[in-house]
Design an enzyme around this catalytic site. Structure first.
Site, PDB file in Angstrom:
ATOM      1  N   ASN A 275       0.855  -1.203   0.000  1.00 21.65           N
ATOM      2  CA  ASN A 275       0.000   0.000   0.000  1.00 21.65           C
ATOM      3  C   ASN A 275       0.884   1.243   0.000  1.00 21.65           C
ATOM      4  O   ASN A 275       2.108   1.143   0.022  1.00 21.65           O
ATOM      5  CB  ASN A 275      -0.966  -0.036   1.183  1.00 21.65           C
ATOM      6  CG  ASN A 275      -0.220  -0.105   2.499  1.00 21.65           C
ATOM      7  OD1 ASN A 275       0.517   0.807   2.863  1.00 21.65           O
ATOM      8  ND2 ASN A 275      -0.384  -1.215   3.208  1.00 21.65           N
TER       9      ASN A 275
ATOM     10  N   LYS B  57       8.402 -17.373 -10.451  1.00 18.72           N
ATOM     11  CA  LYS B  57       7.720 -16.253 -11.073  1.00 18.72           C
ATOM     12  C   LYS B  57       6.524 -16.739 -11.901  1.00 18.72           C
ATOM     13  O   LYS B  57       6.658 -17.679 -12.686  1.00 18.72           O
ATOM     14  CB  LYS B  57       8.727 -15.547 -11.984  1.00 18.72           C
ATOM     15  CG  LYS B  57       8.466 -14.086 -12.155  1.00 18.72           C
ATOM     16  CD  LYS B  57       9.531 -13.480 -13.040  1.00 18.72           C
ATOM     17  CE  LYS B  57       8.898 -12.403 -13.871  1.00 18.72           C
ATOM     18  NZ  LYS B  57       9.716 -11.969 -14.976  1.00 18.72           N
TER      19      LYS B  57
ATOM     20  N   PHE C 242      -3.598   3.553  15.235  1.00 19.33           N
ATOM     21  CA  PHE C 242      -3.763   4.598  14.227  1.00 19.33           C
ATOM     22  C   PHE C 242      -4.896   4.187  13.299  1.00 19.33           C
ATOM     23  O   PHE C 242      -5.083   2.985  13.035  1.00 19.33           O
ATOM     24  CB  PHE C 242      -2.474   4.785  13.408  1.00 19.33           C
ATOM     25  CG  PHE C 242      -1.531   5.782  14.011  1.00 19.33           C
ATOM     26  CD1 PHE C 242      -0.874   5.508  15.202  1.00 19.33           C
ATOM     27  CD2 PHE C 242      -1.313   7.010  13.392  1.00 19.33           C
ATOM     28  CE1 PHE C 242      -0.008   6.433  15.765  1.00 19.33           C
ATOM     29  CE2 PHE C 242      -0.450   7.944  13.948  1.00 19.33           C
ATOM     30  CZ  PHE C 242       0.206   7.662  15.138  1.00 19.33           C
TER      31      PHE C 242
ATOM     32  N   LYS D 247     -12.955   1.702  16.058  1.00 21.17           N
ATOM     33  CA  LYS D 247     -11.735   0.873  16.103  1.00 21.17           C
ATOM     34  C   LYS D 247     -11.138   0.867  17.505  1.00 21.17           C
ATOM     35  O   LYS D 247     -10.650  -0.156  17.995  1.00 21.17           O
ATOM     36  CB  LYS D 247     -10.696   1.412  15.114  1.00 21.17           C
ATOM     37  CG  LYS D 247     -10.999   0.987  13.683  1.00 21.17           C
ATOM     38  CD  LYS D 247     -10.014   1.501  12.683  1.00 21.17           C
ATOM     39  CE  LYS D 247     -10.545   1.190  11.278  1.00 21.17           C
ATOM     40  NZ  LYS D 247      -9.688   1.647  10.212  1.00 21.17           N
TER      41      LYS D 247
HETATM   42  N1  CTP Z   1      -3.176  -3.097  12.579  1.00 20.02           N
HETATM   43  C1  CTP Z   1      -2.403  -4.157  12.960  1.00 20.02           C
HETATM   44  N2  CTP Z   1      -2.460  -5.340  12.301  1.00 20.02           N
HETATM   45  C2  CTP Z   1      -3.304  -5.514  11.272  1.00 20.02           C
HETATM   46  C3  CTP Z   1      -4.114  -4.443  10.863  1.00 20.02           C
HETATM   47  C4  CTP Z   1      -4.014  -3.245  11.525  1.00 20.02           C
HETATM   48  O1  CTP Z   1      -1.629  -4.009  13.905  1.00 20.02           O
HETATM   49  N3  CTP Z   1      -3.333  -6.671  10.660  1.00 20.02           N
HETATM   50  C5  CTP Z   1      -3.147  -1.834  13.318  1.00 20.02           C
HETATM   51  C6  CTP Z   1      -2.577  -0.669  12.521  1.00 20.02           C
HETATM   52  O2  CTP Z   1      -1.184  -0.539  12.730  1.00 20.02           O
HETATM   53  C7  CTP Z   1      -3.347   0.505  13.102  1.00 20.02           C
HETATM   54  C8  CTP Z   1      -4.689  -0.079  13.376  1.00 20.02           C
HETATM   55  O3  CTP Z   1      -4.469  -1.445  13.609  1.00 20.02           O
HETATM   56  O4  CTP Z   1      -2.839   0.936  14.333  1.00 20.02           O
HETATM   57  C9  CTP Z   1      -5.612   0.084  12.225  1.00 20.02           C
HETATM   58  O5  CTP Z   1      -6.791  -0.586  12.501  1.00 20.02           O
HETATM   59  P1  CTP Z   1      -7.625  -1.375  11.385  1.00 20.02           P
HETATM   60  O6  CTP Z   1      -9.019  -1.458  11.854  1.00 20.02           O
HETATM   61  O7  CTP Z   1      -7.023  -2.672  11.075  1.00 20.02           O
HETATM   62  O8  CTP Z   1      -7.462  -0.403  10.206  1.00 20.02           O
HETATM   63  P2  CTP Z   1      -7.643  -0.764   8.740  1.00 20.02           P
HETATM   64  O9  CTP Z   1      -6.794  -1.908   8.304  1.00 20.02           O
HETATM   65  O10 CTP Z   1      -7.469   0.526   8.013  1.00 20.02           O
HETATM   66  O11 CTP Z   1      -9.148  -1.251   8.817  1.00 20.02           O
HETATM   67  P3  CTP Z   1     -10.222  -1.144   7.671  1.00 20.02           P
HETATM   68  O12 CTP Z   1      -9.495  -1.598   6.446  1.00 20.02           O
HETATM   69  O13 CTP Z   1     -11.295  -2.040   8.136  1.00 20.02           O
HETATM   70  O14 CTP Z   1     -10.613   0.291   7.656  1.00 20.02           O
END
Ligand code: CTP
Length: 395
Positions: free
Chosen positions: A210, A289, A323, A337
């Site tokens: 990403n 690959k 975050f 969250k």
């Molecule tokens: N996080 C984590 N491990 C994951 C996913 C997220 O530690 N597998 C942590 C990120 O570092 C951040 C927070 O969780 O602190 C984000 O929350 P999350 O709900 O997972 O955010 P998104 O992935 O953006 O969720 P969504 O796609 O549902 O909006």
């Protein structure tokens, strides 16, 4: 705003080849709003002329104990007066020896002896000179006298050797000098953090990732370290320099990130998840690959573990900070969250406000409500987050 803004810094430059890096340091300090006054030893002035430092600092440069330009002829007293710190960079082996002995036979050494402000030295010398017993003895003496030592680093040296003795780079000296003035709000705390994106391999050359730049996470790691914390930064692939005094564990995938976090966690009082962890990874990564023979290609994905939720759910959970970067409905998603993952603190921002850029607008969510921070460079936002975190930890 840098903590160096408005500070009066006396920069001593003694006679080593690293003197050329002091010119860049002056530029960084001036850019941050510091009032820089350069004092060159005789050797320092042989490497870089006073004109260079005068042009960069905008102030008169001093080299001579007998300089008559100071009305009372006491440059060695007046320059140190009202200074916030004296930094000698580079500090040669000879300069350290003379400092250890309390010599006062040129302007720079006299200034250091006649001071009542903090003195910091950034040693720079050949590996053998650094390792020599007299140098190490002198370092012990000046440390015992309360002098702060920045560096040196190991690496390639101007003399062609490789080893300890290279002066820290100007950016790192700048960062450490900033840290010197930052209140030690997190002293004695261990902070484990994640930052950057993750990379989930599809085959040996492709993967899912990403657009996270890692800038916010790295700025926060720097701010925590400057506030006195021991910081372990588990970082996905980014192209950013590791902040001073931060231990970085580079990883690629979410599974690697999780393993590195669990490894670093013992003894930590705080865990901060800044990383944009991929929610899914390919069910399996192809060993070789993939070829473009097929008309369509389907990659099956499986969920990644939620590192933050897992850490926060532990019986011995540290204080957990999350975050959330959202593209809309920030308040609702962020608070949701925070509650779902049972976090005492969550930092929310709109993707359009911060992702990839140098500035950010964030809102802090905790048990007492929402606390917006003013839009600012990420370094400053990070300081605001650290101040809030320290308040919650203290409460
Ligand atoms: N996080 C984590 N491990 C994951 C996913 C997220 O530690 N597998 C942590 C990120 O570092 C951040 C927070 O969780 O602190 C984000 O929350 P999350 O709900 O997972 O955010 P998104 O992935 O953006 O969720 P969504 O796609 O549902 O909006």
């Amino acid at each position: 705003m840098s903590v160096l803004k408005g500070r009066r810094i006396v920069l001593g430059v003694s006679g080593g080849i690293a003197a050329y890096k002091a010119a860049e340091l002056v530029r960084l300090l001036v850019k941050a709003g510091a009032d820089v006054h350069v004092v060159l030893s005789e050797g320092g002035a042989r490497f870089v002329t006073p004109v260079t430092f005068q042009a960069l600092s905008g102030n008169t440069v001093w080299t001579d104990l007998w300089d008559a330009r100071m009305p009372n002829n006491m440059a060695h007293i007046d320059l140190g007066r009202d200074a916030d710190a004296i930094l000698v960079a580079p500090a040669t082996a000879d300069f350290l020896a003379r400092l250890a002995q309390g010599r006062a036979d040129d302007l720079l050494s006299t200034l250091c002896l006649a001071r009542d402000v903090p003195l910091i030295v950034a040693p720079a010398m050949n590996r053998q000179m650094w390792e020599a017993p007299p140098t190490q003895r002198n370092l012990g003496l000046i440390r015992a006298d309360g002098v702060t030592v920045f560096g040196p680093a190991a690496g390639d040296q101007a003399c062609g050797e490789v080893g300890m003795g290279r002066m820290l780079e100007p950016e790192e000296l700048f960062e450490r000098l900033e840290g010197f003035f930052v209140p030690k709000l997190l002293a004695g705390r261990k902070v484990v953090m994640t930052a950057g994106p993750t990379f989930e391999a599809i085959d040996p050359v492709r993967g899912i990732t990403n657009i996270s730049s890692g800038k916010m996470g790295y700025a926060l790691a720097r701010a925590c370290a400057q506030a006195g914390a021991e910081v372990v930064l588990v970082s996905g692939p980014v192209s950013l320099p590791v902040p001073a005094d931060v231990r970085c564990v580079p990883v690629a995938s979410a599974l690697q990130m999780r393993a590195a976090v669990l490894d670093a966690l013992p003894g930590a009082q705080v865990f901060i998840g800044v990383a944009a962890v991929a929610d899914y990874r390919p069910l399996e990564a192809a060993e070789h690959k993939l070829k473009k023979s097929a008309a369509t290609l389907t990659v099956s994905l499986t969920p990644n573990p939620d590192i933050l939720a897992e850490v926060a759910a532990r019986e011995d959970a540290p204080f957990c900070v999350g975050f959330a970067a959202e593209s809309r409905d920030l308040d609702a998603y962020a608070e949701g969250k925070r509650r779902n993952k049972r976090l005492p603190l969550l930092v929310g921002n709109l993707v359009s406000d911060g992702m990839g850029g140098d500035d950010n607008t964030v809102i802090l969510y905790d048990d007492t409500g929402r606390h917006p921070l003013p839009r600012a460079p990420k370094a400053e936002v990070a300081q605001g987050i650290v101040a809030h975190l320290a308040r919650l930890l203290g409460a």
